[in-house]
Design an enzyme around this catalytic site. Structure first.
Site, PDB file in Angstrom:
ATOM      1  N   LYS A  40       9.051   3.292  -2.447  1.00 51.21           N
ATOM      2  CA  LYS A  40       7.977   2.275  -2.139  1.00 51.21           C
ATOM      3  C   LYS A  40       7.413   1.004  -2.889  1.00 51.21           C
ATOM      4  O   LYS A  40       6.779   1.399  -3.514  1.00 51.21           O
ATOM      5  CB  LYS A  40       6.678   2.813  -1.783  1.00 51.21           C
ATOM      6  CG  LYS A  40       6.079   2.470  -1.029  1.00 51.21           C
ATOM      7  CD  LYS A  40       5.941   1.880   0.657  1.00 51.21           C
ATOM      8  CE  LYS A  40       5.002   0.719   1.134  1.00 51.21           C
ATOM      9  NZ  LYS A  40       5.314   0.630   2.772  1.00 51.21           N
TER      10      LYS A  40
ATOM     11  N   ASP B  61       1.176   6.050   1.844  1.00 54.45           N
ATOM     12  CA  ASP B  61       3.381   5.783   2.093  1.00 54.45           C
ATOM     13  C   ASP B  61       3.095   6.507   1.337  1.00 54.45           C
ATOM     14  O   ASP B  61       3.787   7.588   1.450  1.00 54.45           O
ATOM     15  CB  ASP B  61       3.257   4.681   2.112  1.00 54.45           C
ATOM     16  CG  ASP B  61       2.565   3.615   3.671  1.00 54.45           C
ATOM     17  OD1 ASP B  61       2.221   4.670   4.725  1.00 54.45           O
ATOM     18  OD2 ASP B  61       3.385   2.925   3.975  1.00 54.45           O
TER      19      ASP B  61
ATOM     20  N   GLY C   1      10.174  -0.347   2.792  1.00 52.35           N
ATOM     21  CA  GLY C   1       9.247  -1.778   2.641  1.00 52.35           C
ATOM     22  C   GLY C   1       7.994  -2.235   2.720  1.00 52.35           C
ATOM     23  O   GLY C   1       8.185  -1.143   3.089  1.00 52.35           O
TER      24      GLY C   1
ATOM     25  N   ASN D  86      11.077   3.490  17.456  1.00 48.68           N
ATOM     26  CA  ASN D  86      10.217   4.285  17.935  1.00 48.68           C
ATOM     27  C   ASN D  86       9.509   4.012  19.096  1.00 48.68           C
ATOM     28  O   ASN D  86       8.467   3.727  19.458  1.00 48.68           O
ATOM     29  CB  ASN D  86       9.155   4.456  16.295  1.00 48.68           C
ATOM     30  CG  ASN D  86       8.334   5.361  16.315  1.00 48.68           C
ATOM     31  OD1 ASN D  86       8.459   6.236  17.149  1.00 48.68           O
ATOM     32  ND2 ASN D  86       7.467   4.998  15.324  1.00 48.68           N
TER      33      ASN D  86
HETATM   34  N1  LIG Z   1       6.808   9.297  16.784  1.00 47.77           N
HETATM   35  C1  LIG Z   1       5.407   8.562  16.394  1.00 47.77           C
HETATM   36  N2  LIG Z   1       4.231   9.651  17.351  1.00 47.77           N
HETATM   37  C2  LIG Z   1       3.206   9.939  16.839  1.00 47.77           C
HETATM   38  N3  LIG Z   1       2.788   9.173  15.817  1.00 47.77           N
HETATM   39  C3  LIG Z   1       3.618   8.382  15.083  1.00 47.77           C
HETATM   40  C4  LIG Z   1       5.322   8.183  15.820  1.00 47.77           C
HETATM   41  N4  LIG Z   1       5.652   7.378  14.519  1.00 47.77           N
HETATM   42  C5  LIG Z   1       4.212   6.841  13.802  1.00 47.77           C
HETATM   43  N5  LIG Z   1       3.228   7.078  13.963  1.00 47.77           N
HETATM   44  C6  LIG Z   1       1.847   7.224  13.388  1.00 47.77           C
HETATM   45  O1  LIG Z   1       1.705   5.663  13.395  1.00 47.77           O
HETATM   46  C7  LIG Z   1       1.188   5.311  12.319  1.00 47.77           C
HETATM   47  C8  LIG Z   1       2.227   4.020  11.501  1.00 47.77           C
HETATM   48  O2  LIG Z   1       2.761   4.897  10.783  1.00 47.77           O
HETATM   49  P1  LIG Z   1       3.766   4.244   9.574  1.00 47.77           P
HETATM   50  O3  LIG Z   1       2.726   4.791   8.645  1.00 47.77           O
HETATM   51  O4  LIG Z   1       5.172   5.587  10.081  1.00 47.77           O
HETATM   52  O5  LIG Z   1       4.337   2.454   9.442  1.00 47.77           O
HETATM   53  P2  LIG Z   1       4.333   1.823   8.861  1.00 47.77           P
HETATM   54  O6  LIG Z   1       5.641   1.183   9.360  1.00 47.77           O
HETATM   55  O7  LIG Z   1       5.253   2.856   7.612  1.00 47.77           O
HETATM   56  O8  LIG Z   1       3.292   1.270   8.764  1.00 47.77           O
HETATM   57  P3  LIG Z   1       3.165   0.833   7.250  1.00 47.77           P
HETATM   58  O9  LIG Z   1       3.066  -1.689   7.985  1.00 47.77           O
HETATM   59  O10 LIG Z   1       2.001   0.619   6.700  1.00 47.77           O
HETATM   60  O11 LIG Z   1       3.247   0.823   5.372  1.00 47.77           O
HETATM   61  C9  LIG Z   1       0.581   6.915  11.683  1.00 47.77           C
HETATM   62  O12 LIG Z   1      -0.332   7.356  11.637  1.00 47.77           O
HETATM   63  C10 LIG Z   1       1.597   7.458  11.503  1.00 47.77           C
HETATM   64  O13 LIG Z   1       1.736   8.881  11.783  1.00 47.77           O
HETATM   65 MG   LIG Z   2       4.622   2.445   5.366  1.00 46.98          MG
END
Ligand SMILES: Nc1ncnc2c1ncn2[C@@H]1O[C@H](COP(=O)(O)OP(=O)(O)OP(=O)(O)O)[C@@H](O)[C@H]1O
Ligand SMILES: [Mg+2]
Length: 228
Positions: A37, A53, A115, A174
């Site tokens: 990351k 993360d 990213g 997703n």
């Molecule tokens: N399919 C899913 N079912 C349940 N919860 C989910 C699902 N996908 C994501 N989440 C939840 O949504 C939130 C955001 O997901 P994630 O952290 O993977 O996003 P991200 O794109 O990496 O965010 P960031 O921009 O902050 O890096 C987290 O709390 C994660 O556990």
């Molecule tokens: Mg993230």
């Protein structure tokens, strides 16, 4: 083996979940997969790593790489690297990120890089996440949602990749929050972009990487992802 940069159409779209789920699945298939990351921001939690993360990715991939390689830049305010670095008086040298990525590439057979935000999240003035993907010489996987508005966000993201000549390996929908019917959306994305939807992730409650990894193993052709 191929490495990928996982980007998204927005923040909080599921990038970390997808990288962690894929890393876990690949690891279970005896692939020496590494994670990175390059830029992270947010409030510092009382965890092993500055970024939650990174903690999730390391736990999923079961790697022992030092934090300075896994996450060269962490900003303790939730903002883009460009904005956070300005506020905190940090000088960003993106060559450091590229060097550390090279080191991780030597330690692993395959890399999954998460990213920050989306493709136009600024890192420096006139240097965005999409420039980083290009400089890392990686193909990308775009995580998108099924929420209303996703078509606009997804097409804009794909158009930027096209403009920068970044190959999009595929989209992952997703379906975390209710929105479009996902089979219709998959078809629309494929018709509009010519890019394949690699898989659709359902809302998982309670969320758990192991369950996501099992779902990804069933829905995504991992063998074709790792092929040269
Ligand atoms: N399919 C899913 N079912 C349940 N919860 C989910 C699902 N996908 C994501 N989440 C939840 O949504 C939130 C955001 O997901 P994630 O952290 O993977 O996003 P991200 O794109 O990496 O965010 P960031 O921009 O902050 O890096 C987290 O709390 C994660 O556990
Ligand atoms: Mg993230």
């Amino acid at each position: 083996m191929k490495s990928y940069f996982i980007t998204g159409t927005d923040t909080d779209i599921g990038k970390t979940c997808v990288v962690a789920g894929l890393a876990r699945s690949l690891k279970q298939n005896q692939i020496n997969v590494g994670v990175m990351k390059p830029y992270a921001s947010g409030s510092k939690k009382n965890t092993k790593f500055r970024s939650t993360d990174v903690e999730i990715l390391v736990d999923a991939a079961q790697v022992n790489d030092p934090e300075e390689l896994l996450n060269p830049y962490f900003f303790s305010i939730p903002a883009s690297p460009f904005s956070a670095a300005k506020k905190l008086g940090v000088h960003i040298d993106n060559n450091i990120v590229l060097e550390r990525f090279k080191k991780l590439q030597h330690l692993h057979d395959m890399m999954l890089v998460e990213g920050i935000g989306g493709v136009l999240t600024p890192i420096l003035a006139n240097y965005y996440v999409i420039d980083l993907i290009k400089d890392m010489n990686l193909e990308t996987i775009i995580v998108t949602s099924s929420k209303i508005g996703t078509v606009n966000h997804t097409l804009m993201t794909c158009k930027m990749c096209e403009k920068y000549n970044v190959t999009v390996r595929g989209l992952i929908i997703n379906d975390h929050e209710p929105g479009y019917n996902t089979s219709d959306l998959k078809q629309d994305f494929e018709d509009l972009t010519g890019i394949s939807v690699l898989g659709i992730i359902p809302h998982i409650d309670p969320f758990n990487i192991e369950i996501l990894s099992q779902i990804l193993s069933k829905k995504i052709d991992l063998k074709s992802l790792i092929r040269f």
